[in-house]
Motif scaffolding. Structure first.
Motif, PDB file in Angstrom:
ATOM      1  N   THR A  20       5.927  -1.632  -6.869  1.00  0.00           N
ATOM      2  CA  THR A  20       6.757  -1.139  -7.973  1.00  0.00           C
ATOM      3  C   THR A  20       8.240  -1.462  -7.818  1.00  0.00           C
ATOM      4  O   THR A  20       9.088  -0.738  -8.332  1.00  0.00           O
ATOM      5  CB  THR A  20       6.574   0.382  -8.150  1.00  0.00           C
ATOM      6  OG1 THR A  20       7.052   1.064  -6.978  1.00  0.00           O
ATOM      7  CG2 THR A  20       5.111   0.727  -8.380  1.00  0.00           C
ATOM      8  N   LEU A  23       9.100  -2.145 -11.284  1.00  0.00           N
ATOM      9  CA  LEU A  23       8.456  -1.259 -12.249  1.00  0.00           C
ATOM     10  C   LEU A  23       9.441  -0.833 -13.332  1.00  0.00           C
ATOM     11  O   LEU A  23      10.525  -0.344 -13.057  1.00  0.00           O
ATOM     12  CB  LEU A  23       7.918  -0.011 -11.541  1.00  0.00           C
ATOM     13  CG  LEU A  23       7.213   1.016 -12.430  1.00  0.00           C
ATOM     14  CD1 LEU A  23       5.876   0.464 -12.919  1.00  0.00           C
ATOM     15  CD2 LEU A  23       6.997   2.317 -11.669  1.00  0.00           C
ATOM     16  N   ALA A  36       7.524   1.765 -17.603  1.00  0.00           N
ATOM     17  CA  ALA A  36       7.018   2.157 -16.285  1.00  0.00           C
ATOM     18  C   ALA A  36       5.741   2.981 -16.422  1.00  0.00           C
ATOM     19  O   ALA A  36       4.729   2.703 -15.764  1.00  0.00           O
ATOM     20  CB  ALA A  36       8.079   2.938 -15.529  1.00  0.00           C
ATOM     21  N   THR A  39       2.869   0.851 -17.619  1.00  0.00           N
ATOM     22  CA  THR A  39       2.398  -0.069 -16.582  1.00  0.00           C
ATOM     23  C   THR A  39       1.505   0.667 -15.585  1.00  0.00           C
ATOM     24  O   THR A  39       0.440   0.161 -15.196  1.00  0.00           O
ATOM     25  CB  THR A  39       3.589  -0.721 -15.857  1.00  0.00           C
ATOM     26  OG1 THR A  39       4.377  -1.445 -16.806  1.00  0.00           O
ATOM     27  CG2 THR A  39       3.117  -1.674 -14.764  1.00  0.00           C
ATOM     28  N   LEU A  40       1.916   1.858 -15.181  1.00  0.00           N
ATOM     29  CA  LEU A  40       1.090   2.655 -14.266  1.00  0.00           C
ATOM     30  C   LEU A  40      -0.243   3.010 -14.910  1.00  0.00           C
ATOM     31  O   LEU A  40      -1.296   2.949 -14.260  1.00  0.00           O
ATOM     32  CB  LEU A  40       1.840   3.919 -13.851  1.00  0.00           C
ATOM     33  CG  LEU A  40       3.109   3.704 -13.017  1.00  0.00           C
ATOM     34  CD1 LEU A  40       3.855   5.017 -12.822  1.00  0.00           C
ATOM     35  CD2 LEU A  40       2.785   3.082 -11.663  1.00  0.00           C
ATOM     36  N   PHE A  51      -0.394   2.795  -5.422  1.00  0.00           N
ATOM     37  CA  PHE A  51       0.939   2.340  -5.816  1.00  0.00           C
ATOM     38  C   PHE A  51       1.853   2.342  -4.600  1.00  0.00           C
ATOM     39  O   PHE A  51       1.849   3.281  -3.804  1.00  0.00           O
ATOM     40  CB  PHE A  51       1.540   3.262  -6.887  1.00  0.00           C
ATOM     41  CG  PHE A  51       0.718   3.412  -8.136  1.00  0.00           C
ATOM     42  CD1 PHE A  51      -0.029   2.362  -8.630  1.00  0.00           C
ATOM     43  CD2 PHE A  51       0.685   4.622  -8.815  1.00  0.00           C
ATOM     44  CE1 PHE A  51      -0.781   2.493  -9.786  1.00  0.00           C
ATOM     45  CE2 PHE A  51      -0.069   4.774  -9.973  1.00  0.00           C
ATOM     46  CZ  PHE A  51      -0.805   3.709 -10.463  1.00  0.00           C
ATOM     47  N   THR A  53       5.841   2.208  -3.559  1.00  0.00           N
ATOM     48  CA  THR A  53       7.183   2.348  -4.092  1.00  0.00           C
ATOM     49  C   THR A  53       8.181   2.449  -2.938  1.00  0.00           C
ATOM     50  O   THR A  53       7.844   2.208  -1.785  1.00  0.00           O
ATOM     51  CB  THR A  53       7.267   3.568  -5.050  1.00  0.00           C
ATOM     52  OG1 THR A  53       8.545   3.602  -5.662  1.00  0.00           O
ATOM     53  CG2 THR A  53       6.999   4.870  -4.323  1.00  0.00           C
ATOM     54  N   TYR A  57      14.133   1.724  -4.905  1.00  0.00           N
ATOM     55  CA  TYR A  57      13.750   1.028  -6.134  1.00  0.00           C
ATOM     56  C   TYR A  57      14.303   1.771  -7.353  1.00  0.00           C
ATOM     57  O   TYR A  57      13.978   2.934  -7.579  1.00  0.00           O
ATOM     58  CB  TYR A  57      12.233   0.919  -6.265  1.00  0.00           C
ATOM     59  CG  TYR A  57      11.549   0.024  -5.262  1.00  0.00           C
ATOM     60  CD1 TYR A  57      12.256  -0.851  -4.440  1.00  0.00           C
ATOM     61  CD2 TYR A  57      10.160   0.038  -5.134  1.00  0.00           C
ATOM     62  CE1 TYR A  57      11.612  -1.662  -3.526  1.00  0.00           C
ATOM     63  CE2 TYR A  57       9.505  -0.781  -4.223  1.00  0.00           C
ATOM     64  CZ  TYR A  57      10.245  -1.626  -3.424  1.00  0.00           C
ATOM     65  OH  TYR A  57       9.592  -2.433  -2.519  1.00  0.00           O
ATOM     66  N   SER A  62      11.837   4.717  -9.671  1.00  0.00           N
ATOM     67  CA  SER A  62      10.464   4.269  -9.436  1.00  0.00           C
ATOM     68  C   SER A  62       9.666   5.384  -8.770  1.00  0.00           C
ATOM     69  O   SER A  62       8.530   5.677  -9.179  1.00  0.00           O
ATOM     70  CB  SER A  62      10.462   3.012  -8.563  1.00  0.00           C
ATOM     71  OG  SER A  62       9.140   2.637  -8.225  1.00  0.00           O
ATOM     72  N   VAL A  66       6.281   7.179 -10.320  1.00  0.00           N
ATOM     73  CA  VAL A  66       5.027   7.193  -9.565  1.00  0.00           C
ATOM     74  C   VAL A  66       4.610   8.627  -9.270  1.00  0.00           C
ATOM     75  O   VAL A  66       3.434   8.995  -9.408  1.00  0.00           O
ATOM     76  CB  VAL A  66       5.175   6.378  -8.264  1.00  0.00           C
ATOM     77  CG1 VAL A  66       3.962   6.572  -7.364  1.00  0.00           C
ATOM     78  CG2 VAL A  66       5.346   4.890  -8.590  1.00  0.00           C
ATOM     79  N   GLY A 282       3.763  -7.090  -7.904  1.00  0.00           N
ATOM     80  CA  GLY A 282       4.547  -6.239  -8.785  1.00  0.00           C
ATOM     81  C   GLY A 282       4.226  -6.510 -10.237  1.00  0.00           C
ATOM     82  O   GLY A 282       3.563  -7.488 -10.584  1.00  0.00           O
ATOM     83  N   SER A 284       6.193  -5.544 -14.261  1.00  0.00           N
ATOM     84  CA  SER A 284       7.180  -4.816 -15.056  1.00  0.00           C
ATOM     85  C   SER A 284       6.624  -4.439 -16.423  1.00  0.00           C
ATOM     86  O   SER A 284       7.219  -3.620 -17.124  1.00  0.00           O
ATOM     87  CB  SER A 284       8.448  -5.657 -15.232  1.00  0.00           C
ATOM     88  OG  SER A 284       8.163  -6.897 -15.857  1.00  0.00           O
TER      89      SER A 284
END
Length: 325
Positions: A20, A23, A36, A39-40, A51, A53, A57, A62, A66, A282, A284
């Motif tokens: 991430t 992310l 974000a 995407t998760l 994940f 992180t 980040y 990030s 998460v 990764g 985005s």
């Protein structure tokens, strides 16, 4: 999606997981919380249950994204990394006080009572020779603030040195342009029941096969400003490969492997190694992680294909990359 056990953690995690760093943004661009979260969610829908992180980040954003997702999906595991916030980033600052403060900050950021896996974030090499650092991690593990700990490394030698401590996992750069870990480290990690997370699996995008000499990267993108290691270890950018050389090697791989999906094959190649628990590309945007996750379902490499990768590495990449990391 298939799953492998992450070393001593006992976690069964997806072969393709999610890193991430970018992310909710491209490198250097503003963070987008909606992108974000989407995407998760796309990763989870694709079978991704791990994940990776770091506290640095997007300055903690990030971790927050998460953490929020994990609270709603407790079957997802994660790692976070700490140490790169240190100013200056020197071994002496990896003190018990600072390490505890970093863990407390991550717990607060993520809104959790305990962290699944904490990794030292590419510390100076001398940190691996300081048992007090790992004693501090042991104490936090006994206290329940962290469940497991490990290291994210730049060099094979650092990964090997870390095995003397009670680490559960090592995060290391491994891809078609960085083969030394397979020869020098993987068997040692397996013998110690230490999981391996393969990071920078596409060599900062070079192994997508989509870049050209005319490709432009943003001013705040590390692929613009860190090719010679101006801001951090140059091995993080294009895996330390000279950009023009990398373009030639990627083109030859694409041609000799007869593929229009070099990125997918690059991810599938990494999974040919049983020592690797997961590859953590990764993403985005949601569509990127969906495409990455599909790589786990590609056919296994043949002996001929494995030899093609080795031949291209030997011809274009090995000298000097193999000897630096």
């Amino acid at each position: 999606m298939k799953y492998r056990t992450l070393g001593k953690t006992g976690f069964k995690i997806s072969e393709v997981s999610l890193g991430t760093w970018q992310l909710g943004s491209k490198w250097g661009d503003p963070f987008d919380a909606t992108d974000a979260a989407n995407t998760l969610a796309a990763a989870y829908d694709s079978g991704v249950n791990y994940f990776d992180t770091a506290d640095i980040y997007q300055d903690g954003l990030s971790e927050q994204a998460v953490g929020a997702f994990i609270k709603a999906h407790p079957d997802v595991h994660f790692s976070t990394k700490m140490g790169r916030k240190l100013e200056p980033h020197v071994a002496a600052n990896y003190s018990k006080k600072n390490l505890n403060a970093f863990v407390d900050s991550s717990l607060q950021n993520m809104g959790l009572d305990s962290l699944d896996l904490v990794l030292l974030h590419c510390p100076p090499t001398s940190v691996y020779y300081d048992p007090e650092v790992f004693e501090a991690l042991d104490k936090m593990k006994r206290a329940g603030k962290i469940q497991n700990y490990g290291v994210s490394v730049e060099r094979v030698e650092e990964a090997t040195k870390a095995l003397q401590f009670d680490i559960s996992a090592v995060e290391i750069i491994f891809n078609m342009f960085r083969l030394r870990p397979a020869a020098e480290f993987f068997a040692k990690a397996q013998a110690a029941n230490v999981g391996i997370l393969a990071r920078v699996p596409l060599a900062s995008g070079l192994l997508s096969g989509k870049y050209t000499a005319q490709t432009k990267f943003g001013e705040n993108d590390h692929r613009s400003f860190n090719r010679d290691g101006a801001s951090f270890d140059k091995g993080e950018t294009f895996s330390g490969v000279d950009y023009e050389t990398g373009l030639k090697a990627a083109a030859e791989l694409k041609q000799r492997l007869a593929t229009d999906d070099l990125a997918g094959m690059a991810l599938r190649y990494i999974l040919m190694y049983d020592a690797v628990t997961a590859v953590i590309p990764g993403a985005s945007k949601p569509e990127q992680i969906t495409a990455n996750a599909a790589a786990a379902e590609l056919p296994a490499f043949t002996e001929t294909q494995m030899k093609i990768v080795q031949d291209v590495y030997d011809q274009y990449i090995k000298d000097p990359v193999d000897y630096l990391w």
